[in-house]
Design a protein around this motif. Structure first.
Motif, PDB file in Angstrom:
ATOM      1  N   ALA A 121       0.764  -0.865  -0.171  1.00 49.93           N
ATOM      2  CA  ALA A 121      -0.362   0.089  -0.359  1.00 49.93           C
ATOM      3  C   ALA A 121       0.474   1.223   0.095  1.00 49.93           C
ATOM      4  O   ALA A 121       0.719   2.264   0.456  1.00 49.93           O
ATOM      5  CB  ALA A 121      -0.690   0.132   1.169  1.00 49.93           C
ATOM      6  N   SER A 124       6.525   4.257   3.612  1.00 50.29           N
ATOM      7  CA  SER A 124       6.601   5.740   4.122  1.00 50.29           C
ATOM      8  C   SER A 124       8.067   6.241   4.120  1.00 50.29           C
ATOM      9  O   SER A 124       8.537   4.631   3.946  1.00 50.29           O
ATOM     10  CB  SER A 124       6.032   5.736   5.295  1.00 50.29           C
ATOM     11  OG  SER A 124       6.599   4.878   6.397  1.00 50.29           O
ATOM     12  N   ILE A 139       3.925   6.497  -1.245  1.00 50.25           N
ATOM     13  CA  ILE A 139       2.985   6.596  -1.397  1.00 50.25           C
ATOM     14  C   ILE A 139       1.740   6.489  -1.940  1.00 50.25           C
ATOM     15  O   ILE A 139       2.828   7.743  -2.798  1.00 50.25           O
ATOM     16  CB  ILE A 139       2.327   7.301   0.221  1.00 50.25           C
ATOM     17  CG1 ILE A 139       3.578   6.582   1.123  1.00 50.25           C
ATOM     18  CG2 ILE A 139       0.517   6.573  -0.021  1.00 50.25           C
ATOM     19  CD1 ILE A 139       3.399   5.593   1.867  1.00 50.25           C
ATOM     20  N   GLU A 177       1.462  -3.717  11.024  1.00 48.00           N
ATOM     21  CA  GLU A 177       0.735  -2.905  10.412  1.00 48.00           C
ATOM     22  C   GLU A 177       1.174  -2.079   8.671  1.00 48.00           C
ATOM     23  O   GLU A 177       0.130  -2.121   8.631  1.00 48.00           O
ATOM     24  CB  GLU A 177       2.338  -1.835  11.064  1.00 48.00           C
ATOM     25  CG  GLU A 177       2.545  -0.222  10.456  1.00 48.00           C
ATOM     26  CD  GLU A 177       3.943   0.642  11.132  1.00 48.00           C
ATOM     27  OE1 GLU A 177       3.356   1.709  10.404  1.00 48.00           O
ATOM     28  OE2 GLU A 177       4.541   0.251  11.802  1.00 48.00           O
ATOM     29  N   VAL A 178       1.634  -3.489   8.172  1.00 51.62           N
ATOM     30  CA  VAL A 178       1.655  -3.438   6.816  1.00 51.62           C
ATOM     31  C   VAL A 178       0.314  -3.790   6.029  1.00 51.62           C
ATOM     32  O   VAL A 178       0.203  -3.341   5.388  1.00 51.62           O
ATOM     33  CB  VAL A 178       2.972  -4.155   6.247  1.00 51.62           C
ATOM     34  CG1 VAL A 178       2.748  -4.683   4.880  1.00 51.62           C
ATOM     35  CG2 VAL A 178       4.359  -3.442   6.140  1.00 51.62           C
ATOM     36  N   ASN A 180      -2.322  -3.476   7.988  1.00 50.42           N
ATOM     37  CA  ASN A 180      -3.627  -3.036   8.456  1.00 50.42           C
ATOM     38  C   ASN A 180      -3.251  -1.805   6.798  1.00 50.42           C
ATOM     39  O   ASN A 180      -4.604  -1.714   6.435  1.00 50.42           O
ATOM     40  CB  ASN A 180      -3.251  -2.008   9.407  1.00 50.42           C
ATOM     41  CG  ASN A 180      -3.439  -3.022  10.744  1.00 50.42           C
ATOM     42  OD1 ASN A 180      -4.071  -5.000  10.392  1.00 50.42           O
ATOM     43  ND2 ASN A 180      -3.238  -2.944  11.653  1.00 50.42           N
ATOM     44  N   LYS A 181      -2.194  -1.446   6.213  1.00 55.34           N
ATOM     45  CA  LYS A 181      -2.529  -0.017   5.634  1.00 55.34           C
ATOM     46  C   LYS A 181      -3.128  -1.197   3.874  1.00 55.34           C
ATOM     47  O   LYS A 181      -3.532  -0.211   3.335  1.00 55.34           O
ATOM     48  CB  LYS A 181      -0.723   0.010   5.114  1.00 55.34           C
ATOM     49  CG  LYS A 181      -0.571   0.838   6.284  1.00 55.34           C
ATOM     50  CD  LYS A 181       1.120   1.416   6.186  1.00 55.34           C
ATOM     51  CE  LYS A 181       1.826   1.558   4.529  1.00 55.34           C
ATOM     52  NZ  LYS A 181       3.529   1.692   4.466  1.00 55.34           N
ATOM     53  N   THR A 184      -7.213  -1.401   4.472  1.00 56.37           N
ATOM     54  CA  THR A 184      -7.162  -0.252   4.510  1.00 56.37           C
ATOM     55  C   THR A 184      -7.492   0.482   3.013  1.00 56.37           C
ATOM     56  O   THR A 184      -8.189   1.198   2.604  1.00 56.37           O
ATOM     57  CB  THR A 184      -6.250   0.895   4.960  1.00 56.37           C
ATOM     58  OG1 THR A 184      -6.498   0.498   6.552  1.00 56.37           O
ATOM     59  CG2 THR A 184      -6.929   2.509   5.145  1.00 56.37           C
TER      60      THR A 184
END
Length: 193
Positions: A121, A124, A139, A177-178, A180-181, A184
């Motif tokens: 996704a 960063s 991004i 975290e990745v 979840n991105k 999302t």
């Protein structure tokens, strides 16, 4: 036309696997961009890129039918070129290497940005630093970039997979975290339909 591309195009099942292939071939420069990819990458990368473009085409038609502002031609061509960096690396840096290769070969900057920003996704600036990549944000910003990143996630090899498969894969390879991105981004894109 090179041997890999001839081999791919003569495969009768290609038109069954990728229902939009004939339609995509009508997009200006499609065959040239596909040839550029096929001259540099292995057959599995070419098939993967066609599968991503096929998914992008399907999704793009739905977006356009819902009156979304979306550049279908740019997205399909960008999907064909998104993994060109795999001609140099199969590591996390393939997006950056692909961007450099496209710019070196005078492709429009929008395709270089697609290649650079398509991983997961996006990456960063902080994640890039942790991954020893040049320190900047990777991004996806435009709708076309986001659609390609999402479609790339939903293609395993050259087969479409569901989001549960994707999240499970990312959890095994990276962290929550990745994952979840990625989820999302998937939700953001699917809200457009």
């Amino acid at each position: 036309m090179n041997i890999v591309l001839k081999d791919i195009l003569k495969d009768a099942t290609l038109y069954e696997k990728f229902s939009n292939f004939k339609k995509m071939q009508k997009i200006p420069f499609f065959n040239e961009y596909l040839t550029f990819l096929a001259e540099r990458c292995e057959k599995n990368v070419v098939l993967h890129s066609i599968a991503v473009a096929d998914y992008v085409y399907d999704f793009g038609i739905k977006l356009l039918n819902n009156n979304n502002d979306f550049d279908l031609n740019t997205a399909v061509l960008g999907a064909i070129l998104h993994d060109i960096g795999r001609s140099k690396s199969h590591d996390i840096d393939h997006g950056i290497l692909g961007s450099e290769l496209l710019l070196k070969n005078n492709f429009d900057e929008k395709y270089a940005k697609i290649a650079e920003r398509h991983i997961g996704a996006g990456i960063s600036k902080k994640e890039a630093e942790d991954l020893n990549l040049p320190k900047k944000d990777y991004i996806p910003e435009t709708l076309e970039e986001k659609i390609i990143a999402n479609a790339d996630n939903l293609i395993s090899g050259h087969v479409r997979v569901d989001i549960d498969f994707v999240i499970d894969k990312f959890k095994k390879r990276t962290n929550n975290e990745v994952s979840n991105k990625v989820y999302t981004l998937y939700l953001e894109i699917n809200k457009l339909l």
